[in-house]
Motif scaffolding. Structure first.
Motif, mmCIF file in Angstrom:
data_model
loop_
_atom_site.group_PDB
_atom_site.id
_atom_site.type_symbol
_atom_site.label_atom_id
_atom_site.label_comp_id
_atom_site.label_asym_id
_atom_site.label_seq_id
_atom_site.Cartn_x
_atom_site.Cartn_y
_atom_site.Cartn_z
ATOM 1 N N HIS A 14 -12.898 4.144 1.804
ATOM 2 C CA HIS A 14 -11.755 3.325 1.405
ATOM 3 C C HIS A 14 -11.254 2.434 2.546
ATOM 4 C CE1 HIS A 14 -8.398 2.552 -1.463
ATOM 5 N NE2 HIS A 14 -7.782 2.190 -0.349
ATOM 6 N N TYR A 15 -11.844 1.269 2.650
ATOM 7 C CA TYR A 15 -11.398 0.265 3.617
ATOM 8 C C TYR A 15 -10.312 -0.571 2.941
ATOM 9 C CZ TYR A 15 -15.318 1.735 6.435
ATOM 10 O OH TYR A 15 -16.183 2.491 7.197
ATOM 11 N N HIS A 16 -9.093 -0.406 3.436
ATOM 12 C CA HIS A 16 -7.921 -0.952 2.748
ATOM 13 C C HIS A 16 -7.909 -2.483 2.709
ATOM 14 C CE1 HIS A 16 -6.833 3.147 3.879
ATOM 15 N NE2 HIS A 16 -5.886 3.110 2.947
ATOM 16 N N TRP B 150 -18.419 -7.308 1.818
ATOM 17 C CA TRP B 150 -17.434 -6.586 0.997
ATOM 18 C C TRP B 150 -17.998 -6.338 -0.401
ATOM 19 C CZ3 TRP B 150 -13.987 -7.687 -3.228
ATOM 20 C CH2 TRP B 150 -12.905 -6.804 -3.352
ATOM 21 N N TYR C 289 0.848 -1.196 0.000
ATOM 22 C CA TYR C 289 0.000 0.000 0.000
ATOM 23 C C TYR C 289 0.881 1.243 0.000
ATOM 24 C CZ TYR C 289 -3.731 -3.121 1.708
ATOM 25 O OH TYR C 289 -4.642 -4.126 1.878
ATOM 26 N N LYS D 223 -16.529 -2.645 -0.671
ATOM 27 C CA LYS D 223 -15.445 -2.456 -1.637
ATOM 28 C C LYS D 223 -15.523 -1.127 -2.395
ATOM 29 C CE LYS D 223 -17.336 -4.899 -5.694
ATOM 30 N NZ LYS D 223 -17.127 -6.040 -6.613
ATOM 31 N N LYS D 224 -16.719 -0.561 -2.549
ATOM 32 C CA LYS D 224 -16.854 0.719 -3.256
ATOM 33 C C LYS D 224 -17.179 1.867 -2.309
ATOM 34 C CE LYS D 224 -18.235 -1.393 -7.641
ATOM 35 N NZ LYS D 224 -19.274 -1.483 -8.690
ATOM 36 N N THR E 72 -10.072 -5.956 4.165
ATOM 37 C CA THR E 72 -11.200 -6.587 4.849
ATOM 38 C C THR E 72 -10.885 -8.059 5.051
ATOM 39 O OG1 THR E 72 -12.788 -5.047 3.849
ATOM 40 C CG2 THR E 72 -13.669 -7.091 4.765
ATOM 41 N N ASP F 274 -8.807 -8.529 -4.810
ATOM 42 C CA ASP F 274 -8.533 -7.090 -4.767
ATOM 43 C C ASP F 274 -9.248 -6.370 -5.901
ATOM 44 O OD1 ASP F 274 -6.281 -6.219 -7.022
ATOM 45 O OD2 ASP F 274 -6.121 -8.327 -6.459
ATOM 46 N N ARG G 143 -8.114 -2.225 -2.922
ATOM 47 C CA ARG G 143 -8.821 -2.642 -1.710
ATOM 48 C C ARG G 143 -8.842 -4.170 -1.705
ATOM 49 N NH1 ARG G 143 -13.713 1.779 -1.481
ATOM 50 N NH2 ARG G 143 -12.553 3.451 -2.497
ATOM 51 N N TYR G 144 -8.411 -4.742 -0.602
ATOM 52 C CA TYR G 144 -8.233 -6.181 -0.553
ATOM 53 C C TYR G 144 -9.241 -6.837 0.384
ATOM 54 C CZ TYR G 144 -3.824 -5.329 -2.935
ATOM 55 O OH TYR G 144 -2.881 -4.949 -3.845
ATOM 56 N N ASN H 96 1.028 -0.377 -5.161
ATOM 57 C CA ASN H 96 -0.056 -1.331 -4.971
ATOM 58 C C ASN H 96 0.286 -2.648 -5.672
ATOM 59 O OD1 ASN H 96 -1.525 0.478 -3.524
ATOM 60 N ND2 ASN H 96 -2.848 1.087 -5.223
#
Length: 415
Positions: free
Chosen positions: A335-337, A325, A155, A330-331, A339, A374, A378-379, A411
């Motif tokens: 921005h949750y890096h 997610w 990241y 995810k959208k 999960t 991913d 975002r993973y 990334n």
């Protein structure tokens, strides 16, 4: 009893068809009778167990055993039927040809409709032995064949202090299914060997009731608390919704007891809440939502869980069901890096050969069903689960301990 009528009829049809292979392979009546008696005993046992299923108790080791016997008998027979049905298509075509060319009127019925070929029945039996062997291995060995799966995630916005930070994830303990203390002790030792910075558990600590963990508290309490702590969330099975309770008060008491289990094994349970892990003056957020499933209980509240978290914070989200997610996380604009989820168990059945094939029936229900995914940096990691449920085994999808290393940089990901 009527609800069992259709499944019983289908089972009898499958059994009748499969029996044709036995009759073709051997004319020994004792073998044929023995086969029928064994099949009848298994069917009777399965019917007895499930007909007497007590919804106030929920799944037991007896129901697990019955489901195992059912699969052990049905799956190989279904494989056999594919071969026999294929042969029957040919036999019907030959019979039709004989009829049209009048050979039926010139000979016997046997000449009109060809006999089954012994070779086909032997081939069907041999191929059916493969899934039978796989199921037996899954029941006696596979369910405790713990694997450590490693991922490295990069990241650009990871705080520099967390470059190289290691997270261990476990999920779906399902303590009510355990039947081998030594194997669970081994798995706990394997977790401790990872020397992680942070340990996270993503739900389903029991099958149904809190008492399932009574014999395992000391075992799971042995999991070392890393420098930056142990955190957990609830899964769909932790709400006691798959049994019938005598009262709402009894159900509520069980729910409170399940939450207390997390404290007893030194996990900090996050109930739509968050905390911060701080290192060298920098921090990342650990956010835990209650269960949120597209087709299951929706107790999770992402907004509430993230109230203390700033949009620019690096975020690790614990959410039991991966559909969360897909449908909400995810959208998300915040921005949750990363999960972390579980729930699917990878169906406890499938084929995974890295670089060649990756398949499980659960993929037709869940878009994200096992491993790392991913989108846009975002993973999501879907842990294959620590324990097992419904079927007392694992075939091709092994119990998992996930170790994720966070790295600062462009990334990308590595495994």
């Amino acid at each position: 009893m009527m609800r069992w009528l259709v499944p019983i009829i289908l089972y009898i049809l499958i059994e009748t068809y499969a029996y044709q292979a036995i009759r073709t392979i051997t004319k020994n009546q004792w073998v044929q009778i023995g086969y029928l008696v064994l099949s009848l005993l298994i069917l009777s046992y399965v019917i007895y167990i499930f007909a007497n299923y007590d919804r106030s108790v929920g799944p037991t080791k007896y129901t697990l055993r019955a489901s195992a016997l059912l699969l052990l008998t049905l799956v190989p027979k279904l494989i056999m039927i594919l071969f026999l049905f294929g042969e029957d298509i040919i036999r019907v075509c030959v019979a039709g040809y004989n009829y049209l060319t009048n050979t039926f009127f010139e000979g016997t019925a046997t000449q009109y409709f060809p006999d089954r070929r012994k070779f086909i029945s032997q081939l069907a039996l041999g191929v059916a032995a493969i899934p039978l062997g796989g199921l037996l291995h899954g029941i006696f060995r596979g369910k405790y064949n713990f694997k450590v799966i490693r991922h490295v995630l990069y990241y650009e916005d990871l705080p520099a202090a967390f470059d190289g930070f290691r997270i261990t994830q476990i999920s779906d303990i399902h303590s009510g299914s355990f039947d081998d203390a030594a194997k669970i002790e081994y798995a706990v030792d394997l977790i401790n060997e990872q020397e992680t910075d942070l340990l996270l558990f993503t739900g389903d600590i029991v099958n149904t009731v809190a008492e399932e963990m009574d014999d395992w508290i000391d075992t799971f309490k042995r999991i070392k608390t890393p420098k930056y702590g142990k955190y957990s969330v609830l899964g769909n099975h932790d709400y006691g919704e798959y049994v019938t309770w005598n009262s709402q008060e009894e159900k509520d008491a069980n729910f409170e007891a399940i939450k207390e289990v997390h404290t007893k094994i030194d996990f900090n349970l996050l109930l739509n809440d968050s905390t911060f892990v701080e290192k060298d003056g920098e921090r990342i957020a650990v956010i835990g939502v209650e269960n949120w499933g597209h087709n299951f209980k929706k107790a999770g509240d992402l907004k509430k869980a993230s109230e203390k978290v700033a949009k620019e914070d690096f975020k690790v989200l614990l959410s039991h069901d991966p559909s969360h997610w897909e449908y909400e996380v995810k959208k998300h604009s915040d921005h949750y890096h990363l999960t972390l989820s579980g729930h699917t168990h990878g169906f406890q059945f499938g084929i995974e050969i890295p670089g060649f094939v990756r398949w499980s029936p659960v993929q037709y229900v869940y878009k994200q069903w096992a491993g790392m995914y991913d989108e846009m940096g975002r993973y999501l990691n879907v842990n294959r689960g620590f324990g097992f449920h419904a079927f007392p085994g694992r075939v091709g999808i092994w119990p998992e301990i996930t170790v994720i290393e966070l790295r600062k940089g462009s990334n990308g990901k590595g495994t």
